[in-house]
Design an enzyme around this catalytic site. Structure first.
Site, PDB file in Angstrom:
ATOM      1  CG  LEU A  84      -2.082  -0.898   1.288  1.00 15.82           C
ATOM      2  CD1 LEU A  84      -2.637  -1.004   2.695  1.00 15.82           C
ATOM      3  CD2 LEU A  84      -3.152  -0.381   0.334  1.00 15.82           C
ATOM      4  CD  GLU A 117     -10.984  -2.728   4.552  1.00 13.50           C
ATOM      5  OE1 GLU A 117      -9.816  -3.136   4.725  1.00 13.50           O
ATOM      6  OE2 GLU A 117     -11.713  -3.113   3.635  1.00 13.50           O
ATOM      7  CE  LYS A 119      -1.216  -0.390   6.539  1.00 11.15           C
ATOM      8  NZ  LYS A 119      -0.279  -0.925   7.499  1.00 11.15           N
ATOM      9  CG  ASP A 121       1.166  -2.272  13.562  1.00  8.89           C
ATOM     10  OD1 ASP A 121       1.638  -2.755  12.518  1.00  8.89           O
ATOM     11  OD2 ASP A 121       1.825  -1.620  14.375  1.00  8.89           O
ATOM     12  CE1 TYR A 228      -5.808  -7.052   3.140  1.00 12.26           C
ATOM     13  CE2 TYR A 228      -5.531  -7.236   5.507  1.00 12.26           C
ATOM     14  CZ  TYR A 228      -5.004  -7.282   4.231  1.00 12.26           C
ATOM     15  OH  TYR A 228      -3.688  -7.564   4.063  1.00 12.26           O
ATOM     16  CE  LYS A 316       1.350   3.126   7.545  1.00  7.07           C
ATOM     17  NZ  LYS A 316       2.755   3.124   7.834  1.00  7.07           N
ATOM     18  CB  CYS A 410      27.884  -4.521  37.023  1.00 11.76           C
ATOM     19  SG  CYS A 410      26.381  -5.502  36.985  1.00 11.76           S
ATOM     20  CB  CYS A 413      27.627  -8.336  40.377  1.00 10.25           C
ATOM     21  SG  CYS A 413      28.623  -7.916  38.928  1.00 10.25           S
ATOM     22  CB  CYS A 428      28.503  -6.619  33.948  1.00  9.21           C
ATOM     23  SG  CYS A 428      28.959  -7.574  35.379  1.00  9.21           S
ATOM     24  CB  CYS A 434      27.017 -10.564  37.056  1.00  9.21           C
ATOM     25  SG  CYS A 434      25.761  -9.298  36.855  1.00  9.21           S
TER      26      CYS A 434
HETATM   27  O1  D41 Z   1      -5.774  -3.680   8.146  1.00 11.47           O
HETATM   28  C1  D41 Z   1      -4.836  -3.802   7.389  1.00 11.47           C
HETATM   29  N1  D41 Z   1      -3.593  -3.924   7.846  1.00 11.47           N
HETATM   30  C2  D41 Z   1      -5.040  -3.827   5.906  1.00 11.47           C
HETATM   31  C3  D41 Z   1      -3.961  -4.092   5.063  1.00 11.47           C
HETATM   32  C4  D41 Z   1      -6.300  -3.590   5.326  1.00 11.47           C
HETATM   33  N2  D41 Z   1      -7.384  -3.338   6.089  1.00 11.47           N
HETATM   34  N3  D41 Z   1      -6.445  -3.613   3.985  1.00 11.47           N
HETATM   35  C5  D41 Z   1      -5.397  -3.873   3.170  1.00 11.47           C
HETATM   36  N4  D41 Z   1      -5.615  -3.884   1.835  1.00 11.47           N
HETATM   37  C6  D41 Z   1      -4.602  -4.132   1.009  1.00 11.47           C
HETATM   38  C7  D41 Z   1      -4.887  -4.145  -0.470  1.00 11.47           C
HETATM   39  C8  D41 Z   1      -5.673  -2.917  -0.855  1.00 11.47           C
HETATM   40  C9  D41 Z   1      -3.608  -4.159  -1.270  1.00 11.47           C
HETATM   41  C10 D41 Z   1      -5.682  -5.354  -0.790  1.00 11.47           C
HETATM   42  C11 D41 Z   1      -4.100  -4.117   3.678  1.00 11.47           C
HETATM   43  C12 D41 Z   1      -3.088  -4.377   2.728  1.00 11.47           C
HETATM   44  N5  D41 Z   1      -3.352  -4.384   1.409  1.00 11.47           N
HETATM   45  C13 D41 Z   1      -1.689  -4.677   3.073  1.00 11.47           C
HETATM   46  N6  D41 Z   1      -1.228  -5.132   4.199  1.00 11.47           N
HETATM   47  C14 D41 Z   1       0.122  -5.255   4.117  1.00 11.47           C
HETATM   48  C15 D41 Z   1       0.503  -4.876   2.897  1.00 11.47           C
HETATM   49  C16 D41 Z   1      -0.629  -4.507   2.218  1.00 11.47           C
END
Ligand code: D41
Length: 682
Positions: A84, A117, A119, A121, A228, A316, A410, A413, A428, A434
């Site tokens: 992405l 959606e 994202k 981690d 997703y 992000k 240290c 110890c 140390c 230790c």
């Molecule tokens: O929630 C996510 N991490 C997430 C990752 C998400 N909700 N949708 C995603 N959609 C895509 C595509 C649009 C390329 C199908 C993704 C990712 N890719 C993705 N995660 C890691 C690399 C790409």
């Protein structure tokens, strides 16, 4: 920056980034924060932009994500898993929309519907269903090829075994595997209580849990999945992404309940702001929002550039930051004796997590940021649970705040703590005494190349240490005293206890080189231990000479430094060990319980490399050619350039070519770089 400096910097960055990638993707144990990692990549990109002709074949910019690690079969995704593009602000997002309109030739005010959606981690996976049944599940890997983790994915409640009702004959379903914050904290607490590795953040915990070679372990880990996307499909699917998400729900997948359909850019902007506010209160980590054009027909027209679709973007969030007071800098001693400064902070909420500590990495880092006790500091959490100090606020510094002075001893110890020339870490020197290092040292002591005590592995050492039976290596030879109590403990029976005691007794006589190696002195690997044993021949002589060598400038010290292959760095480590009187006491305590056999004389000894003809080929990754050659020669070997009948050993670096072929034809033995390091005692 000169061309030469740029080339050197690119080489160093490629090596550092590769090391971090490996730590992150293969060991699931990052060495640096995400922010620091990103900074390395950015620096690499900046230098490459200025010196494009210096871009290396192994440049990090040419690699995407992780390559599959050994242990799992590789799987080619039927349709590549795309990555992405990122947006960081409204301007980036506006440009993303404008690009879509330009590409599709629609008016600037044409509405675009997006599915948003959060994202997650976590880590992306790909599930292949054939005739409605789960046939295979794989990690994303580099997008083209991942690892077959089917057995592990089958243990997850949120991965359906079959899709109920009508479904395409073949369909790939993609989603994100993750661990909730609560599950992560509980898992780490359990891991810590069991003396097992703890994870840096939920993402690493999820990755580490999914990539277990034993699915039974994965089954005990609380993993979740949000689906997703789709990959390859043979059959019909809905015409919009939102309808597709509904279909996924109907098939029994969990889809993030916060996902929603938005009518245009303004709604997306509002969603971004709302989600940023909701973020801290969510049960799982997110680092942004993914916006996907809803209409699948438009998605198809837009296609992708490079490896990223034109129809989706990850917007992000900025890193979560907060300001607080640094109340103290305390030193933590790691299991290997490394001293790490830790910031003790006035408690502060950073993005929903109460933070009281931050890592300061090492003393250079403290000096670079000029962090002092009493300072007001800016903190940042970037995916990691342990936050980083971004900077201090110099105008808020109280009078009299003094620069940090690294400790000379240290804290665990009180042994001297030394920082070797050219290293960032202070260590140390109280190796044997230790308490912070005891368990690690004992594991090494009893391990195969050292005392090789069968049945005394990590688990039992931890158990006995916890009971207060083991403080140093000599205590192993006094375990007999605890026989009766051991017999009452769970998991121990007459037979196993008696086998353990027998194994210990059988090791009371030990060759000098194994004894030296077992002490776990830094840089004293088995090759160096052999060199030392051969040179000094008896334990008494070695001990006496090492004591004398603690005096800098003494004849014994220079003699030690010039033993074949030993060198100054090792001489310094040995001196540091012997200078600590309690190490010596522990050594004598141990030696009194053992019979240490003299080493065979140098003349009779058959040094593994002495007199051998070696050839190096390919690119060595961990040392330069001159260093490898010097080391080989120091061990008594001859190094030549070409392979012939007389060659005894060919050391294979990366991309070894014709020499490897020739060696095979002549049946010349070959070793990898790692094996070579082992042989040479690096
Ligand atoms: O929630 C996510 N991490 C997430 C990752 C998400 N909700 N949708 C995603 N959609 C895509 C595509 C649009 C390329 C199908 C993704 C990712 N890719 C993705 N995660 C890691 C690399 C790409």
């Amino acid at each position: 920056m000169t061309e030469m400096e740029a080339a050197e910097a690119l080489a160093a960055l490629a090596a550092a980034i590769a090391r971090h990638d490996q730590a992150y993707h293969e060991q699931d144990a990052p060495l640096v924060s995400d922010a620091e990692y990103d900074a390395l990549r950015q620096r690499n990109a900046a230098i490459e932009a200025e010196f494009p002709h210096l871009i290396r074949p192994d440049s990090p910019s040419r690699r995407v994500g992780a390559t599959p690690a050994a242990g799992f079969a590789k799987v080619r995704h039927r349709v590549p898993m795309l990555s992405l593009d990122n947006a960081f602000d409204t301007a980036d997002f506006t440009e993303f929309c404008a690009r879509i309109r330009r590409f599709l030739h629609v008016p600037e005010d044409a509405g675009l519907s997006f599915v948003a959606e959060p994202k997650i981690d976590g880590l992306s996976i790909n599930l292949l269903y054939e005739n409605g049944a789960l046939a295979r599940g794989a990690t994303r890997g580099d997008g083209t090829e991942g690892e077959d983790v089917t057995a592990n994915l089958r243990t997850m409640r949120t991965v359906p075994d079959c899709l109920p009702g009508p479904c395409p004959a073949l369909i790939e379903i993609r989603g994100e595997v993750f661990m909730t914050k609560a599950d992560f904290l509980a898992l780490n607490a359990a891991q810590a209580a069991a003396g097992q590795k703890v994870f840096a953040n939920p993402r690493n915990a999820a990755a580490g849990s999914l990539r277990q070679l034993d699915p039974a372990i994965t089954a005990t880990r609380p993993l979740s999945l949000f689906a997703y996307a789709l990959g390859d499909v043979q059959g019909s699917v809905p015409g919009t992404h939102s309808a597709y998400l509904e279909q996924l729900r109907a098939w029994g997948f969990e889809v993030n309940p916060l996902s929603c359909l938005l009518a245009g850019e303004a709604e997306a902007e509002a969603f971004q702001a709302e989600t940023a506010l909701a973020r801290a209160g969510l049960g799982y980590d997110i680092d942004g929002v993914v916006y996907k054009l809803d209409d699948l027909a438009l998605q198809r027209r837009l296609g992708f550039v490079g490896r990223a679709p034109r129809w989706a973007i990850a917007w992000k969030f900025p890193a979560e930051q907060a300001v607080t007071i640094l109340e103290d800098i305390r030193i933590q001693v790691g299991r290997t004796g490394a001293l790490t400064p830790v910031a003790w902070l006035a408690p502060v909420n950073v993005g929903g997590v109460l933070v009281t500590r931050a890592t300061l990495h090492n003393e250079d880092e403290i000096a670079r940021k000029d962090v002092r006790v009493g300072d007001t500091v800016l903190l940042q959490r970037a995916g990691d649970v342990i936050p980083q100090i971004v900077q201090v606020m110099p105008d808020r510094r109280p009078d009299g705040a003094a620069p940090f002075v690294p400790p000379e001893t240290c804290p665990a110890c009180c042994s001297l703590a030394v920082r070797a020339a050219g290293e960032v870490v202070r260590r140390c020197t109280g190796g044997l005494i230790c308490p912070a290092q005891t368990v690690e040292r004992l594991i090494h002591f009893a391990s195969r190349g050292a005392f090789d005590i069968e049945g005394l592995g990590e688990k039992s050492i931890q158990e006995f240490h916890g009971l207060g039976w083991l403080h140093g290596p000599a205590d192993i030879f006094r375990l007999e005293r605890h026989r009766a109590e051991l017999l009452t403990r769970e998991g121990w029976k007459e037979k196993s206890v008696s086998n353990l005691m027998k194994a210990i007794e059988s090791r009371r006589t030990v060759p000098l080189d194994r004894f030296i190696y077992a002490l776990g002195i830094r840089r004293v690997g088995d090759t160096n231990a052999k060199l030392l044993a051969r040179h000094y021949a008896s334990y008494a002589a070695w001990r006496a000479q090492m004591l004398a060598a603690t005096t800098v400038g003494s004849d014994e010290r220079s003699a030690l430094g010039s033993i074949l292959g030993v060198g100054k760095a090792l001489a310094d480590e040995l001196a540091a060990f012997f200078v600590e009187p309690r190490n010596l006491a522990a050594l004598d305590d141990l030696a009194a319980l053992l019979t240490i056999e003299d080493a065979k004389s140098v003349a009779a000894a058959d040094g593994t490399l002495s007199g051998k003809n070696l050839v190096f080929t390919g690119t060595l990754e961990t040392m330069s050619r001159p260093e490898a050659k010097a080391r080989a020669e120091a061990l008594g070997a001859r190094v030549t350039d070409s392979v012939s009948k007389r060659t005894d050993l060919l050391i294979l670096g990366a991309d070894a070519g014709s020499k490897a072929k020739k060696a095979a034809e002549l049946s010349v033995a070959t070793v990898t770089e790692a094996e070579w390091r082992e042989m040479a005692g690096f």
